[in-house]
Design a protein around this motif. Structure first.
Motif, PDB file in Angstrom:
ATOM      1  N   LYS A 321      28.067  11.314  55.557  1.00  0.00           N
ATOM      2  CA  LYS A 321      29.357  11.657  54.946  1.00  0.00           C
ATOM      3  C   LYS A 321      30.340  10.483  55.057  1.00  0.00           C
ATOM      4  O   LYS A 321      30.109   9.536  55.820  1.00  0.00           O
ATOM      5  CB  LYS A 321      29.915  12.917  55.601  1.00  0.00           C
ATOM      6  N   PRO A 322      31.447  10.537  54.306  1.00  0.00           N
ATOM      7  CA  PRO A 322      32.369   9.396  54.248  1.00  0.00           C
ATOM      8  C   PRO A 322      33.034   9.026  55.567  1.00  0.00           C
ATOM      9  O   PRO A 322      33.638   7.950  55.658  1.00  0.00           O
ATOM     10  CB  PRO A 322      33.414   9.849  53.222  1.00  0.00           C
ATOM     11  N   ASP A 323      32.952   9.892  56.568  1.00  0.00           N
ATOM     12  CA  ASP A 323      33.512   9.552  57.872  1.00  0.00           C
ATOM     13  C   ASP A 323      32.408   9.234  58.882  1.00  0.00           C
ATOM     14  O   ASP A 323      32.667   9.171  60.087  1.00  0.00           O
ATOM     15  CB  ASP A 323      34.375  10.700  58.394  1.00  0.00           C
ATOM     16  N   GLU A 324      31.178   8.999  58.389  1.00  0.00           N
ATOM     17  CA  GLU A 324      30.040   8.728  59.271  1.00  0.00           C
ATOM     18  C   GLU A 324      29.421   7.377  58.943  1.00  0.00           C
ATOM     19  O   GLU A 324      29.614   6.827  57.854  1.00  0.00           O
ATOM     20  CB  GLU A 324      28.966   9.818  59.120  1.00  0.00           C
ATOM     21  N   ILE A 325      28.645   6.871  59.900  1.00  0.00           N
ATOM     22  CA  ILE A 325      27.859   5.666  59.679  1.00  0.00           C
ATOM     23  C   ILE A 325      26.409   5.960  60.053  1.00  0.00           C
ATOM     24  O   ILE A 325      26.088   7.060  60.514  1.00  0.00           O
ATOM     25  CB  ILE A 325      28.391   4.466  60.502  1.00  0.00           C
ATOM     26  N   SER A 326      25.557   5.001  59.842  1.00  0.00           N
ATOM     27  CA  SER A 326      24.127   5.185  60.056  1.00  0.00           C
ATOM     28  C   SER A 326      23.835   5.769  61.436  1.00  0.00           C
ATOM     29  O   SER A 326      24.387   5.326  62.443  1.00  0.00           O
ATOM     30  CB  SER A 326      23.400   3.849  59.913  1.00  0.00           C
ATOM     31  N   TYR A 426      28.669  15.070  50.561  1.00  0.00           N
ATOM     32  CA  TYR A 426      28.019  13.761  50.745  1.00  0.00           C
ATOM     33  C   TYR A 426      28.328  12.875  49.548  1.00  0.00           C
ATOM     34  O   TYR A 426      28.972  11.829  49.690  1.00  0.00           O
ATOM     35  CB  TYR A 426      26.505  13.927  50.926  1.00  0.00           C
ATOM     36  N   ILE A 427      27.891  13.258  48.370  1.00  0.00           N
ATOM     37  CA  ILE A 427      28.256  12.531  47.158  1.00  0.00           C
ATOM     38  C   ILE A 427      29.727  12.809  46.844  1.00  0.00           C
ATOM     39  O   ILE A 427      30.192  13.947  46.952  1.00  0.00           O
ATOM     40  CB  ILE A 427      27.356  12.956  45.980  1.00  0.00           C
ATOM     41  N   GLN A 428      30.432  11.747  46.458  1.00  0.00           N
ATOM     42  CA  GLN A 428      31.834  11.862  46.086  1.00  0.00           C
ATOM     43  C   GLN A 428      31.985  11.625  44.575  1.00  0.00           C
ATOM     44  O   GLN A 428      31.318  10.756  44.010  1.00  0.00           O
ATOM     45  CB  GLN A 428      32.680  10.844  46.845  1.00  0.00           C
ATOM     46  N   GLN A 429      32.848  12.393  43.934  1.00  0.00           N
ATOM     47  CA  GLN A 429      33.104  12.268  42.505  1.00  0.00           C
ATOM     48  C   GLN A 429      34.591  12.014  42.291  1.00  0.00           C
ATOM     49  O   GLN A 429      35.434  12.625  42.958  1.00  0.00           O
ATOM     50  CB  GLN A 429      32.690  13.541  41.774  1.00  0.00           C
ATOM     51  N   ALA A 437      37.115   5.055  45.836  1.00  0.00           N
ATOM     52  CA  ALA A 437      37.196   4.266  47.067  1.00  0.00           C
ATOM     53  C   ALA A 437      37.840   5.067  48.188  1.00  0.00           C
ATOM     54  O   ALA A 437      37.390   5.047  49.339  1.00  0.00           O
ATOM     55  CB  ALA A 437      37.966   2.971  46.813  1.00  0.00           C
ATOM     56  N   GLN A 438      38.911   5.777  47.870  1.00  0.00           N
ATOM     57  CA  GLN A 438      39.587   6.587  48.882  1.00  0.00           C
ATOM     58  C   GLN A 438      38.670   7.673  49.434  1.00  0.00           C
ATOM     59  O   GLN A 438      38.634   7.929  50.639  1.00  0.00           O
ATOM     60  CB  GLN A 438      40.855   7.199  48.282  1.00  0.00           C
ATOM     61  N   LYS A 439      37.913   8.298  48.539  1.00  0.00           N
ATOM     62  CA  LYS A 439      37.009   9.371  48.980  1.00  0.00           C
ATOM     63  C   LYS A 439      35.852   8.842  49.821  1.00  0.00           C
ATOM     64  O   LYS A 439      35.333   9.554  50.697  1.00  0.00           O
ATOM     65  CB  LYS A 439      36.481  10.136  47.772  1.00  0.00           C
ATOM     66  N   LEU A 440      35.449   7.596  49.549  1.00  0.00           N
ATOM     67  CA  LEU A 440      34.364   6.994  50.335  1.00  0.00           C
ATOM     68  C   LEU A 440      34.890   6.337  51.605  1.00  0.00           C
ATOM     69  O   LEU A 440      34.113   5.855  52.427  1.00  0.00           O
ATOM     70  CB  LEU A 440      33.623   5.954  49.492  1.00  0.00           C
ATOM     71  N   ASN A 441      36.222   6.299  51.741  1.00  0.00           N
ATOM     72  CA  ASN A 441      36.847   5.735  52.931  1.00  0.00           C
ATOM     73  C   ASN A 441      36.559   4.240  53.054  1.00  0.00           C
ATOM     74  O   ASN A 441      36.216   3.736  54.120  1.00  0.00           O
ATOM     75  CB  ASN A 441      36.387   6.478  54.187  1.00  0.00           C
ATOM     76  N   ILE A 442      36.710   3.521  51.932  1.00  0.00           N
ATOM     77  CA  ILE A 442      36.536   2.073  51.915  1.00  0.00           C
ATOM     78  C   ILE A 442      37.764   1.444  51.255  1.00  0.00           C
ATOM     79  O   ILE A 442      38.497   2.119  50.522  1.00  0.00           O
ATOM     80  CB  ILE A 442      35.249   1.649  51.168  1.00  0.00           C
ATOM     81  N   PRO A 443      38.024   0.136  51.491  1.00  0.00           N
ATOM     82  CA  PRO A 443      39.241  -0.505  50.970  1.00  0.00           C
ATOM     83  C   PRO A 443      39.339  -0.443  49.442  1.00  0.00           C
ATOM     84  O   PRO A 443      38.406  -0.831  48.730  1.00  0.00           O
ATOM     85  CB  PRO A 443      39.104  -1.952  51.448  1.00  0.00           C
TER      86      PRO A 443
END
Length: 557
Positions: A321-326, A426-429, A437-443
């Protein structure tokens, strides 16, 4: 404490620390720290090695309540075990198969072969030296290329035989032809053979199981092997245990023991100790239950040599999810479209690798990226691009050029999987690049620049940054847009016991251990560092071919 390297494939003493540092993670310290702190750190490292291997069990004679005689004993009833059982009974050997689970794990879907009847019929001829050279390159020569040639010479017989067994039950085998694929950066080898039609209620595993039983093979389930027994240097059988009664049984095999237990992908202790550089790269496991290293450990206790490069088959289809890493996901989720060569960016919103490559290459590249995690990006025209990309193997979601169906998952099924991933967060739309970008939590700002550059390269028809093939470029320009955080997915381990050309296990001096044969993911000398998925079904095809060979040789001994 000295630094010594064992030919059994793992390090002893302070050496394991240096190896862990070089590999990227067993010991979280620099080489200098490892040297100065050897007193404490090395003790923990050696303990870890001892923990995964343990010591060979000692079973009192009074605890053994049954003795069974057979010619050939096969440990494990998966792909290797079933092909071996069929070969053993065909060659007149009394055959017993023991399996630790409650039933057969079945047969892997796609088998690789060279110059099978189906391939020749289609005019597809593969030069054995060409593909052997490519496989050697993938393993960085950390392999025995004679095994590649052995597979090349005998795999056609195996697949031709398999095709006949399926046909007898009304099933159809087809060759996965890639004749429509343009030139790619990595040579594709059209080796895959996949069942394309299966009568209701049947599977390939059930067909082979029935065939073996009809010819006299006996199967015992819920009966794991405990240890291998030897007399005068020859393997004579095993001690196994019935999981229900807990009673021990001695099984004597006059012609040989074939170890086919499937590797150790379900043994977290072995994975974390031997492959820390891989365990940080996946959040999903589809490994076969019960593959816990039993066969490999038993063979090492019996004196066999173990690969010293520890390797897994990893696919780029895990998600978080967008707040998780591997490694953080608590749910075992797959994103089957993950292998499509869409734009992929790190958690800083930067493109970092060529997305058109063998499945685990992007995962290896992600090891140097934040959180070992990246995002895959696509837009609403994705179906058109999936057809345009013409991927091969199990990432292909539409028919092959000869009409053979996808060998793993068709497009409609993958779309159904995506719908669930979207619903579960998991998938963001999103309707804009900024929102995605905001939903994926990236710059956001960097992501906008990266997408713009991606679209610019698509219009140019040339990837000036990483060299992706022109037909595998795709723009992100049609909303809604989609993205998902990706990691790897574990299929199986690929390092194992060293074998010779008779599929005999060899000792640390390279000498065969009489009566002991090792097949499938328990066997080694074949893969290192990566899995060559450019040859669809390579591992399963090797497994089936060598299992038939081992059983035939044992039966005639």
């Amino acid at each position: 404490m000295g630094e010594t390297i064992s030919r059994r494939g793992f390090l002893t003493g302070a050496g394991i620390i240096a190896a862990g540092v070089a590999a990227g993670g067993l010991a979280a310290c620099s080489p200098q720290t490892a040297k100065t702190e050897a007193g404490g750190q090395a003790t923990a490292a050696v303990s870890s090695v001892q923990n995964w291997l343990g010591t060979e069990p000692s079973i009192a004679e009074s605890a053994i309540t049954e003795t069974v005689q057979t010619d050939i004993l096969i440990i494990g009833a998966g792909t290797a075990g079933l092909f071996a059982a069929c070969s053993a009974v065909e060659n007149g050997a009394r055959t017993l198969v023991i399996e630790k689970e409650g039933g057969s794990p079945g047969v892997r879907g796609t088998l690789a072969a060279l110059n099978s009847r189906l391939q020749i019929e289609e005019g597809c001829v593969i030069d054995k030296l060409d593909i052997a050279r490519d496989l050697t390159h993938y393993a960085a020569s950390h392999c025995d290329p004679r095994l590649y040639q052995l597979w090349a010479e005998e795999s056609a017989e195996t697949v031709n035989w398999y095709e006949k067994r399926l046909a007898e039950k009304g099933a159809t085998l087809m060759h996965d032809s890639d004749a429509d694929t343009p030139h790619t950066n990595y040579q594709h080898w059209a080796t895959g053979h996949t069942p394309s039609f299966m009568p209701e209620g049947l599977t390939a595993g059930k067909i082979l199981l029935s065939y073996a039983q009809e010819k006299g093979a006996e199967f015992r389930y819920n009966t794991p092997m405990v240890k291998i027994e030897k007399e005068n240097g020859r393997v004579t059988g095993v001690i196994a245990q019935n999981e229900e009664t807990k009673a021990y049984v001695r099984i004597k095999a006059s012609k040989g023991v074939l170890v086919c237990t499937g590797g150790y992908a379900r043994n977290s202790e072995m994975l974390n100790t031997l492959q820390p550089y891989n365990t940080i790269l996946f959040s999903n496991s589809s490994a076969i239950p019960g593959t816990e290293g039993d066969g490999i450990k038993a063979c090492i206790w019996a004196g066999a040599d173990f690969d010293d490069v520890h390797t897994s088959m990893l696919f780029d289809r895990g998600v978080v999810k967008p707040d998780e890493i591997s490694g953080q996901s608590s749910v075992n989720m797959l994103f089957w479209m993950g292998s499509q060569p869409w734009l992929k960016v790190n958690l800083n919103s930067e493109r970092f690798a060529n997305e058109s490559s063998p499945y685990d290459f992007i995962l290896h590249a992600s090891r140097t990226q934040p959180g070992h995690t990246y995002c895959t990006i696509w837009d609403s025209n994705y179906v058109n691009y999936i057809y345009q990309f013409k991927t091969q193997g199990c990432s292909r979601m539409f028919n092959f050029v000869n009409g053979a169906p996808p060998n793993a998952m068709p497009l409609a099924a993958a779309q159904g999987m995506n719908a669930k991933l979207l619903e579960q967060g998991y998938i963001q739309q999103a309707n804009t690049i900024e929102e995605l970008a905001q939903k994926l939590n990236i710059p956001v700002d960097t992501f906008k620049k990266t997408v713009a550059r991606n679209n610019e390269l698509y219009k140019k028809g040339k990837d000036e940054d990483f060299g992706k093939e022109a037909f595998r470029l795709s723009p992100i320009d049609t909303p809604p847009y989609f993205g998902v955080r990706q990691t790897g997915s574990m299929l199986c381990t690929l390092d194992g016991i060293r074998i010779d050309q008779n599929v005999n296990a060899v000792d640390t001096e390279g000498k065969p251990i009489s009566g002991l044969y090792v097949c499938g993911n328990d066997s080694g000398g074949y893969y290192a560092y990566t899995y060559p998925d450019v040859s669809a079904g390579n591992a399963a095809g090797r497994t089936a071919t060598f299992a038939r060979r081992a059983a035939r040789i044992a039966a005639k001994s």
